[in-house]
Each structure stands twice: as structure tokens, then as C-alpha cells.
Design a protein around this motif. Structure first.
Motif, mmCIF file in Angstrom:
data_model
loop_
_atom_site.group_PDB
_atom_site.id
_atom_site.type_symbol
_atom_site.label_atom_id
_atom_site.label_comp_id
_atom_site.label_asym_id
_atom_site.label_seq_id
_atom_site.Cartn_x
_atom_site.Cartn_y
_atom_site.Cartn_z
ATOM 1 N N GLY A 182 0.802 -1.209 0.000
ATOM 2 C CA GLY A 182 0.000 0.000 0.000
ATOM 3 C C GLY A 182 0.836 1.260 0.000
ATOM 4 N N SER A 183 1.966 1.248 0.699
ATOM 5 C CA SER A 183 2.829 2.427 0.687
ATOM 6 C C SER A 183 3.376 2.667 -0.711
ATOM 7 C CB SER A 183 3.974 2.268 1.685
ATOM 8 O OG SER A 183 4.751 1.112 1.406
ATOM 9 N N GLY A 184 3.607 1.592 -1.462
ATOM 10 C CA GLY A 184 4.045 1.736 -2.845
ATOM 11 C C GLY A 184 2.969 2.372 -3.709
ATOM 12 N N LEU A 185 1.713 1.960 -3.506
ATOM 13 C CA LEU A 185 0.614 2.577 -4.248
ATOM 14 C C LEU A 185 0.509 4.062 -3.906
ATOM 15 C CD1 LEU A 185 -1.914 2.711 -5.988
ATOM 16 C CD2 LEU A 185 -3.200 1.668 -4.114
ATOM 17 N N ALA A 186 0.604 4.401 -2.632
ATOM 18 C CA ALA A 186 0.534 5.802 -2.233
ATOM 19 C C ALA A 186 1.675 6.596 -2.854
ATOM 20 C CB ALA A 186 0.577 5.907 -0.702
ATOM 21 N N ALA A 187 2.876 5.997 -2.880
ATOM 22 C CA ALA A 187 4.026 6.676 -3.474
ATOM 23 C C ALA A 187 3.824 6.900 -4.963
ATOM 24 C CB ALA A 187 5.293 5.863 -3.237
#
Length: 324
Positions: A182-187
Motif C-alpha cells: 500500500g505504501s508503494g501505491l501511495a508513493a
């Protein structure tokens, strides 16, 4: 729920793609991705004939009524591939979303667009993405150096490549390479992309049609457990590191080496049969990206998609809190 131009354009719930993966993109996986609210692509060349592809499309429709697409990848092969016939099978089956990849897709894009399908083209360089845009594609998936498969010869990681593409393109950009969380998607959203493409993460799913040893190996591997092959032949590929990939690299470095020296080891049929089907992890070449280092468990596609979206929403919320 995260809504972006991607979710609006392709009619899905979440800005997540499971792109085409040879030997993996079958109805079992892609219908599960669709049911989870993401967009998955059957891989045309996983099927031995265009007729088989048409049957696989029909089988996937029996398993889900949610949107899904078909990937058509055009790459050098030892045996000629009847691409026009595969293209016709996709169009005649009424597919409305197509992912193209590999060589110049001009001929295919024209026919797909004429049939009313939306087209996403996978590119490894901004100039290639611009060319695809000029051909009329609806979105571009930009592959950073971290990705499994063929990341190109320029070694530009996603942190640079994604915003560089967003800056130059007028159509939606999908971030690909190194995404599994999810942090990758947000990034990716912060960099200007409107969705992420996850491949390796979906291989480590309950529904992926590969041997359990493959899924367990992805979980056990870290971000260092990949290797670049075929670089000497101008067709760089990122694969999971194993005995076969090590031998391919060693043979390729010999003076005067030719692809024929490694062809038997690099055979796609060998990798699919011995590794993906039989689980003999050191007996064939298999594709995996650096995102292996971010994958901690085998989960269902529903769990993967729901978890990634929930974690992305939390990450976006934390960033919003920083403004206070």
C-alpha cells in the motif's frame, strides 16, 4: 476507496493492475483479480493457439462478470508467432481492454482501437511511451528498472522514470516495477501515476496457477534475489536468481558468446514446465522482480487488493496529517 482517472476510465474499483505474465495469466488468477475489484490481463501467448485463447477468454467470463483484459506481448521468439491470429481472437471475443508490450504495437493498436477496445501499452522509456501515445493508446504502463521481465537497457528506476513519464504524457500513467504494498501505491500516486501494476505480488497469491514452491520461494526471497540475464544480447531480463540464471550469466560472459549458447537453459517452455508447474526451483528460468523483498505471505487476490488499498489509504492519511 481510491478513485483515479484509471478507475474511471476502465470501470474498476481499485487502481491496481495484474499485468500480463506468461505462464501465469490464466482464468483462475485473472478472474480472482477481477472479483477483487482490480484489472487483470489474461496472457495471450500463454495459450498455445489463438483458438485456445478464445476458449480461455470464454472460461474467464464464466468465472467473473467484472472487467478484465488480454495482454499481447510482441517479442523475439525462436519460433514464429501468429500475432495477427491472436489479435483477431482477442477482437472476435469482444475484449474491451488490451495490454500491449514489447515491440512497436502500431499495427495491433490500430486494429484494437477500431474494434472499440481501450489499449494500455507497457513501455520502459519515456520516448517509447510518447510513441505509444502518438499511436492513440489510452494509457501507458511505465516499467521501472525494478520490474520482472524486460526492463530495457537504460536502468532507470521508477522513482525517476514514473514522474518523468507523467511530466511528458497527456494520458494516464500506470506505475510498474517494485510495487507490492500500500505504501508503494501511495508513493506512485504521489509521483503522478494513477494506478500500479503488480506482477510478482500476484504470483504469490492463492489463485496463481503455479507450484506452491514458487509462491513460497517468493516469500522467502529478499530484494537481492533477482538477476539480470541476456544483457550481452541487448534483451535484458530480470529473473529470480537460481542455478540456471547463474549459469546463463556465466556462459554469456564468455568471449564470443551467442544466444545459442544459452538457448536451452533460457527456454520458456523449460521454465514453465520444470519451475512453474513442477516446482523444481533450480531447473529453469523464472521471472520475478525486486518486489520479492516486500512480500511476506501468500494470500488470496481479494486479501492482496484489499490490504494494499487499505494500507495506501493509511499512508495517504499519514501524509495529510503532516500538513497540520
Amino acid at each position: 476507496m481510491i478513485s483515479t482517472p484509471f478507475t474511471d476510465l476502465f470501470g474498476v474499483d481499485h487502481p491496481i493492475i495484474c499485468g500480463g505474465m506468461t505462464g501465469v495469466g490464466t482464468a483462475e488468477l485473472i478472474s480472482a483479480v477481477a472479483e477483487a475489484g482490480a484489472l487483470g490481463f489474461l496472457t495471450a501467448l500463454t495459450q498455445p493457439t489463438p483458438e485456445n485463447l478464445a476458449r480461455e477468454i470464454a472460461r474467464c467470463r464464466d468465472m467473473t462478470d467484472r472487467p478484465f483484459g488480454v495482454n499481447l506481448t510482441v517479442l523475439p521468439t525462436l519460433r514464429p508467432v501468429p500475432y495477427a491470429e491472436y489479435r483477431a481472437a482477442i477482437i472476435e471475443s469482444g475484449i474491451r481492454v488490451v495490454e500491449t508490450a514489447g515491440s512497436n504495437p502500431a499495427e495491433h493498436v490500430a486494429d484494437f482501437k477500431a474494434s472499440g477496445a481501450k489499449v494500455i501499452h507497457k513501455a520502459v522509456a519515456v520516448r517509447h511511451a510518447l510513441k505509444a501515445q502518438s499511436l492513440g493508446v489510452d494509457a501507458v504502463s511505465i516499467d521501472g528498472f525494478e520490474c520482472a521481465g524486460h526492463p530495457g537497457e537504460e536502468d532507470i528506476p521508477g522513482l525517476v522514470l514514473i514522474p518523468a513519464a507523467v511530466r511528458r504524457l497527456d494520458i494516464p500513467v500506470i506505475a510498474s516495477g517494485g510495487f507490492a504494498t500500500g505504501s508503494g501505491l501511495a508513493a506512485a500516486l504521489a509521483l503522478g501515476a494513477c494506478a500500479v501494476n503488480m506482477g510478482t505480488r500476484f504470483v504469490a497469491s492463492a489463485e496463481a496457477p503455479v507450484h506452491q514452491n514458487v509462491k513460497d520461494q517468493i516469500v522467502a526471497n529478499d530484494e537481492r534475489a533477482t538477476q539480470l540475464v541476456f544483457r550481452e544480447f541487448g534483451n535484458t531480463g530480470r529473473v529470480a536468481r537460481n542455478a540456471i540464471s547463474e549459469e546463463i550469466v556465466a556462459r554469456s560472459k564468455r568471449p564470443g558468446a551467442a544466444f545459442e549458447d544459452i538457448a536451452e537453459l533460457a527456454s520458456g517452455i523449460r521454465g514453465r514446465t520444470r519451475v512453474l508447474e513442477q516446482g523444481q526451483m533450480d531447473d529453469g528460468l523464472w521471472w520475478a522482480g525486486q518486489a520479492q523483498g516486500l512480500i511476506e505471505s501468500v494470500a488470496t487476490c481479494k486479501e492482496i487488493v484489499t490490504g494494499v488499498v487499505a494500507d495506501a489509504e493509511k499512508a495517504i492519511g499519514r501524509l495529510a496529517d503532516l500538513r497540520g
